[in-house]
Design an enzyme around this catalytic site. Structure first.
Site, mmCIF file in Angstrom:
data_model
loop_
_atom_site.group_PDB
_atom_site.id
_atom_site.type_symbol
_atom_site.label_atom_id
_atom_site.label_comp_id
_atom_site.label_asym_id
_atom_site.label_seq_id
_atom_site.Cartn_x
_atom_site.Cartn_y
_atom_site.Cartn_z
ATOM 1 N N ARG A 247 0.443 -1.054 -0.139
ATOM 2 C CA ARG A 247 -0.123 -0.332 0.173
ATOM 3 C C ARG A 247 0.492 0.872 0.307
ATOM 4 O O ARG A 247 2.074 1.475 0.943
ATOM 5 C CB ARG A 247 -0.853 0.027 1.385
ATOM 6 C CG ARG A 247 -2.190 1.216 1.169
ATOM 7 C CD ARG A 247 -1.727 2.150 2.211
ATOM 8 N NE ARG A 247 -2.433 3.004 2.310
ATOM 9 C CZ ARG A 247 -2.327 3.969 3.017
ATOM 10 N NH1 ARG A 247 -0.646 4.663 3.787
ATOM 11 N NH2 ARG A 247 -2.753 5.117 3.424
ATOM 12 N N ASP A 249 2.049 5.085 0.283
ATOM 13 C CA ASP A 249 0.963 5.829 1.104
ATOM 14 C C ASP A 249 1.001 7.299 0.415
ATOM 15 O O ASP A 249 2.344 7.699 0.420
ATOM 16 C CB ASP A 249 2.208 6.338 2.556
ATOM 17 C CG ASP A 249 1.631 7.285 3.530
ATOM 18 O OD1 ASP A 249 -0.048 6.988 4.055
ATOM 19 O OD2 ASP A 249 2.169 8.056 3.778
ATOM 20 N N GLU A 281 -3.329 5.083 -1.358
ATOM 21 C CA GLU A 281 -3.770 6.219 -0.933
ATOM 22 C C GLU A 281 -3.351 7.385 -2.033
ATOM 23 O O GLU A 281 -2.066 7.193 -1.631
ATOM 24 C CB GLU A 281 -3.160 6.216 0.631
ATOM 25 C CG GLU A 281 -3.103 7.274 1.468
ATOM 26 C CD GLU A 281 -2.746 8.066 2.135
ATOM 27 O OE1 GLU A 281 -4.147 8.832 3.073
ATOM 28 O OE2 GLU A 281 -1.890 7.782 2.214
ATOM 29 N N PHE A 303 -15.395 6.741 1.223
ATOM 30 C CA PHE A 303 -16.678 6.062 1.390
ATOM 31 C C PHE A 303 -16.675 6.306 2.944
ATOM 32 O O PHE A 303 -17.291 5.964 3.603
ATOM 33 C CB PHE A 303 -16.128 4.345 1.768
ATOM 34 C CG PHE A 303 -17.139 3.388 2.055
ATOM 35 C CD1 PHE A 303 -17.805 2.609 1.111
ATOM 36 C CD2 PHE A 303 -16.808 3.043 2.900
ATOM 37 C CE1 PHE A 303 -18.744 1.451 1.792
ATOM 38 C CE2 PHE A 303 -17.691 2.588 4.064
ATOM 39 C CZ PHE A 303 -18.603 1.091 2.829
ATOM 40 N N HIS A 304 -15.567 6.325 3.765
ATOM 41 C CA HIS A 304 -15.314 6.676 5.390
ATOM 42 C C HIS A 304 -15.891 8.800 5.323
ATOM 43 O O HIS A 304 -16.826 8.125 6.602
ATOM 44 C CB HIS A 304 -14.129 6.908 5.309
ATOM 45 C CG HIS A 304 -13.648 7.140 6.793
ATOM 46 N ND1 HIS A 304 -13.635 8.682 6.762
ATOM 47 C CD2 HIS A 304 -13.634 6.716 8.340
ATOM 48 C CE1 HIS A 304 -13.591 9.048 8.333
ATOM 49 N NE2 HIS A 304 -13.837 7.209 9.295
ATOM 50 N N HIS A 372 -6.536 3.472 10.698
ATOM 51 C CA HIS A 372 -4.862 4.683 11.612
ATOM 52 C C HIS A 372 -5.347 5.673 11.121
ATOM 53 O O HIS A 372 -5.446 6.987 13.015
ATOM 54 C CB HIS A 372 -3.410 3.446 11.378
ATOM 55 C CG HIS A 372 -3.121 4.950 9.921
ATOM 56 N ND1 HIS A 372 -3.800 4.530 8.817
ATOM 57 C CD2 HIS A 372 -2.177 5.669 10.189
ATOM 58 C CE1 HIS A 372 -2.853 4.535 8.096
ATOM 59 N NE2 HIS A 372 -2.341 5.831 8.665
ATOM 60 N N ILE A 375 -8.960 7.329 13.115
ATOM 61 C CA ILE A 375 -9.138 7.052 14.529
ATOM 62 C C ILE A 375 -7.902 7.958 14.909
ATOM 63 O O ILE A 375 -8.247 8.778 15.931
ATOM 64 C CB ILE A 375 -8.989 6.282 15.244
ATOM 65 C CG1 ILE A 375 -9.787 4.717 14.365
ATOM 66 C CG2 ILE A 375 -9.136 5.649 15.902
ATOM 67 C CD1 ILE A 375 -9.896 3.086 14.848
ATOM 68 N N GLY A 376 -6.430 7.678 14.463
ATOM 69 C CA GLY A 376 -5.448 8.032 15.431
ATOM 70 C C GLY A 376 -5.460 10.013 14.700
ATOM 71 O O GLY A 376 -4.604 10.536 15.782
ATOM 72 N N ASN A 377 -5.667 9.816 14.002
ATOM 73 C CA ASN A 377 -5.570 11.804 13.859
ATOM 74 C C ASN A 377 -6.872 12.458 14.413
ATOM 75 O O ASN A 377 -6.862 14.033 14.011
ATOM 76 C CB ASN A 377 -5.710 12.119 12.286
ATOM 77 C CG ASN A 377 -4.034 11.680 11.287
ATOM 78 O OD1 ASN A 377 -3.215 11.779 12.374
ATOM 79 N ND2 ASN A 377 -4.092 11.365 10.655
#
Length: 559
Positions: A247, A249, A281, A303-304, A372, A375-377
Site C-alpha cells: 500500500r 502512502d 492512497e 466512503f469513510h 489508523h 482514528i489516530g488523527n
C-alpha cells in the site's frame, strides 16, 4: 547502480553510496579505521571489503558518520551502525502464489502496538477464523526512537528494531501463507522523517527544492538514482520478504504519474507468476492510475468520510465536503466509487478534486469505516464505537462487509474494541516539543479544543503512556459474532461471484437512506438497502434476506 550492500560469493561485500555532494566518502567496518571508497560516475562511491553477514558498517563523510540509507538492518537505531544482511531464510511455504484480489478482506495492524512480529504471528489463527484473508502492516521501516506510527521512517530498507528482526518478519509472512493469509505492507515513498534523515547532507538532489509536502521536501523521483531507490525497495519487500502486496502512502505528494506507472509495470514484470497486489492512497482520486495493469485499488476515503458524517453528525474540517446531501453522496460512492470526480472541494481551497470513476470495478476501491488515520488523527483517538449509535454502526458495518468494494478493518475493530488509537512518537528535546505543541495548535480550530485548557487534555505524543493506552483491549462477544457472521456471508455468497461484478445503480430513498444494486459475476443481483436516519423509514421487503439488522439494513441476492 544499486543501492545498499551486496554480499558476494567469495564472502566479501560490495558497498555503495550515492553521494554526489560529497568530495570524498570513507567506510568503517566494525570499528576498523575508515577506508576510502572509490568514486564512480554520476556521484556513486563503491568499495569491496571482507564483510560477512552480521558485520556492522557505516559511512564517514568529513567528520560525520552516517548509516547506509539502504541499510537492510540497523544496530543501535537510525543513528547507529548498519548491518550486512543475511538473506538466507528457509521458507516453509515456498510454493505460495497468493490469493486473487477479489478475495481480500484486510485487517490493518500496527506491529509495535501488538507486541512485534512474533506476537502478530501468534494471532494469525484467530484472524483467519474471523474471516480475515490478509493483514496489512503499518510501515515497518526504521524511524527515530522506539515507538511511532512508522510514517516518519528514514531508512526504508531496514526493519525497525523494536518490532523484531528481518527473519522474524519473514517468519510472520511464512506463517501467514501457511494459514492461507496474505500479508501487505504500507510503504512511504513521498517523504523522509525528521529524525535520522542524513541523505540530504550529501545528496541534496534526492529532494526537489521546488516541491514541498506537508511532511517536508518532496523526493525527486524524476532522477534515476532516486527512482531506483524506491523501486528497488518495493522489489525487496515483494521478492526477499515474499509479501503479497504493498500500500503506497499518500502518492498525491509524489505527484508523478509517470513514475508511479513505471514502478507498477516493473513490479508486475518482475513477479509474473504470483498474485501481487498494489494499492494506492491518493487524495487526488486519480482514476487512470487504477487502469488494468497498473494499481489494483485505491483506499476510498470518500466512503469513510460520508459514512462518518451520517454516523456521527460531525461536519467540521474535511467532513465539511460531505455535510450536504450525504445520502446522495453515499449513493454515488456505492455506484461509482469516488464521490469527488472533478468537483470543487472546500477542503482543497476550492480546487477540483478527482476524475470520473464509474467505469472502474467495485473492487478497485478499498472501503473502510476506520483506519489508523481516521482514528489516530482525532485529538483523543476515539473509535466509532465511542462516537456512533450502536444500531447505526451495525448497519454501516454490514454495508462495509457485504458491498462489493474491498473491505478493510482496523485492528480491534473486528471484535468491537473500544480502546482509543492515539498519535504517538518517540522524539526528544526540541523536536518533541515541536511535535507536541504543533499537534495542539492543529486542533485549536475545533470548537471543542478552542480553550487552552481543553487542548492540554490532548495526549502528549511523546509520552510512553500514550503508546500504552493505544493497545487494543478485547471487544465483546456480540460485536465479535457480528463481524464473524458478516464475513462468513461474504465468503459464502459474495466472494465467489465478485470477480467481474459491476454496479447497476444506487437510489436515494430518504435523507440518510440508499438502495444500491450490483450485478455479480454469475448474473445474480445483489441489493443493499441502508437507512442511517435517527428515525429510519421502512426498508424494502427482501424476497430472501441475506442479512438484516435493526430495521436499518437489509441485503439480498436474487437471480
Amino acid at each position: 547502480m544499486k543501492w545498499g550492500p551486496e554480499p558476494l560469493a567469495d564472502g566479501t561485500t560490495r558497498f555503495r553510496l550515492w553521494a554526489p555532494d560529497a568530495p570524498a566518502v570513507a567506510i568503517e567496518v566494525d570499528g576498523d579505521p575508515p577506508q576510502p571508497m572509490e568514486p564512480g560516475p554520476d556521484g556513486w562511491y563503491a568499495r569491496v571489503l571482507p564483510a560477512a553477514p552480521g558485520t556492522r558498517y557505516r559511512f564517514r563523510i568529513g567528520d560525520t558518520t552516517v548509516p547506509d540509507p539502504a541499510s537492510r538492518r540497523q544496530s543501535g537505531g537510525v543513528h547507529g551502525w548498519s548491518v550486512v544482511p543475511d538473506t538466507a531464510y528457509d521458507w516453509q511455504h515456498p510454493t505460495w502464489r497468493g490469493r486473487p484480489w477479489h478475495e481480500t478482506v484486510l485487517l490493518e495492524v500496527h506491529a509495535g502496538i501488538l507486541g512485534g512480529f512474533a506476537a502478530i504471528t501468534a494471532r494469525l489463527p484467530e484472524w483467519k477464523a474471523a474471516g480475515i484473508t490478509a493483514i496489512e502492516l503499518m510501515p515497518v521501516a526504521a524511524f527515530g526512537g522506539t515507538r511511532g506510527w512508522g510514517y516518519d521512517g528514514v531508512l526504508p530498507y531496514a526493519v525497525h528494531e523494536s518490532y523484531g528482526t528481518p527473519d522474524e518478519l519473514k517468519a510472520l509472512v511464512d506463517a501467514a501463507h501457511g494459514h492461507g493469509l496474505s500479508v501487505f505492507l504500507d510503504v512511504v515513498y513521498n517523504h523522509f522523517g525528521p529524525d535520522g534523515n542524513y541523505i540530504g547532507r550529501y545528496a541534496a538532489d534526492f529532494f526537489d527544492p521546488d516541491v514541498h509536502t506537508p511532511w517536508g521536501g518532496a523526493v525527486a523521483v524524476a532522477r534515476d538514482p532516486v527512482a531506483r531507490f524506491f523501486v528497488d525497495n518495493a522489489r525487496m519487500w515483494l521478492d526477499e520478504y515474499r509479501l503479497d502486496g504493498l500500500r503506497f502512502d499518500a502518492v498525491h505528494a509524489i505527484a508523478d504519474p509517470l513514475f508511479l506507472d513505471a514502478m507498477a509495470a516493473e513490479l508486475r514484470a518482475a513477479l509474473p507468476d504470483r498474485h501481487v497486489h498494489l494499492v494506492l492512497e491518493n487524495e487526488g482520486n486519480d482514476a487512470p492510475r487504477l487502469a488494468p495493469g497498473r494499481y489494483d485499488a485505491q483506499w476510498n476515503d470518500d466512503f469513510h468520510n460520508v459514512l462518518h458524517v451520517l454516523l456521527t453528525g460531525e461536519t467540521s474540517a474535511y467532513y465539511a465536503d460531505f455535510a450536504d446531501r450525504p445520502a446522495q453522496r453515499l449513493a454515488r460512492c456505492l455506484s461509482e466509487g469516488f464521490i469527488y470526480q472533478g468537483e470543487a472541494s472546500a477542503n482543497h481551497d476550492g480546487a477540483r478534486r478527482g476524475t470520473p470513476s464509474a467505469h472502474l470495478s467495485p473492487t478497485a476501491f478499498v472501503a473502510f469505516l476506520q483506519n489508523h488515520d481516521q482514528i489516530g488523527n482525532r485529538a483523543l483517538g476515539e473509535r466509532l464505537i465511542a462516537l456512533a449509535d450502536p444500531a447505526k454502526l451495525r448497519a454501516a458495518t454490514a454495508l462495509l462487509l457485504l458491498c462489493p468494494q474491498i473491505p478493510l478493518l482496523f485492528m480491534g475493530e473486528e471484535e468491537g474494541s473500544d480502546t482509543p488509537f492515539l498519535f504517538f512518537t518517540d522524539f526528544h528535546d526540541d523536536l518533541a516539543d515541536a511535535v507536541r505543541e504543533g499537534r495542539r495548535r492543529e486542533f485549536a480550530k475545533f470548537a471543542a479544543f478552542a480553550d487552552p485548557d481543553a487542548r492540554a487534555r490532548i495526549p502528549d505524543p511523546n509520552a510512553a503512556d500514550t503508546f500504552e493506552r493505544s493497545r487494543p483491549r478485547p471487544g465483546t462477544a456480540t460485536w465479535r459474532a457480528l463481524y464473524r457472521d458478516l464475513l462468513t456471508l461474504r465468503h459464502r455468497h459474495l466472494i465467489p461471484r465478485l470477480a467481474g461484478a459491476v454496479s447497476i445503480d444506487a437510489v436515494v430513498t430518504g435523507p440518510a437512506a440508499v438502495v444500491a444494486r450490483w450485478r455479480l459475476a454469475d448474473g445474480a443481483i445483489l441489493t443493499i438497502a441502508i437507512d442511517l436516519a435517527d428515525t429510519p423509514a421502512p426498508l424494502p421487503l427482501a424476497p430472501a434476506p441475506l442479512f438484516a439488522t435493526d430495521d436499518r439494513f437489509v441485503a439480498w441476492i436474487a437471480p
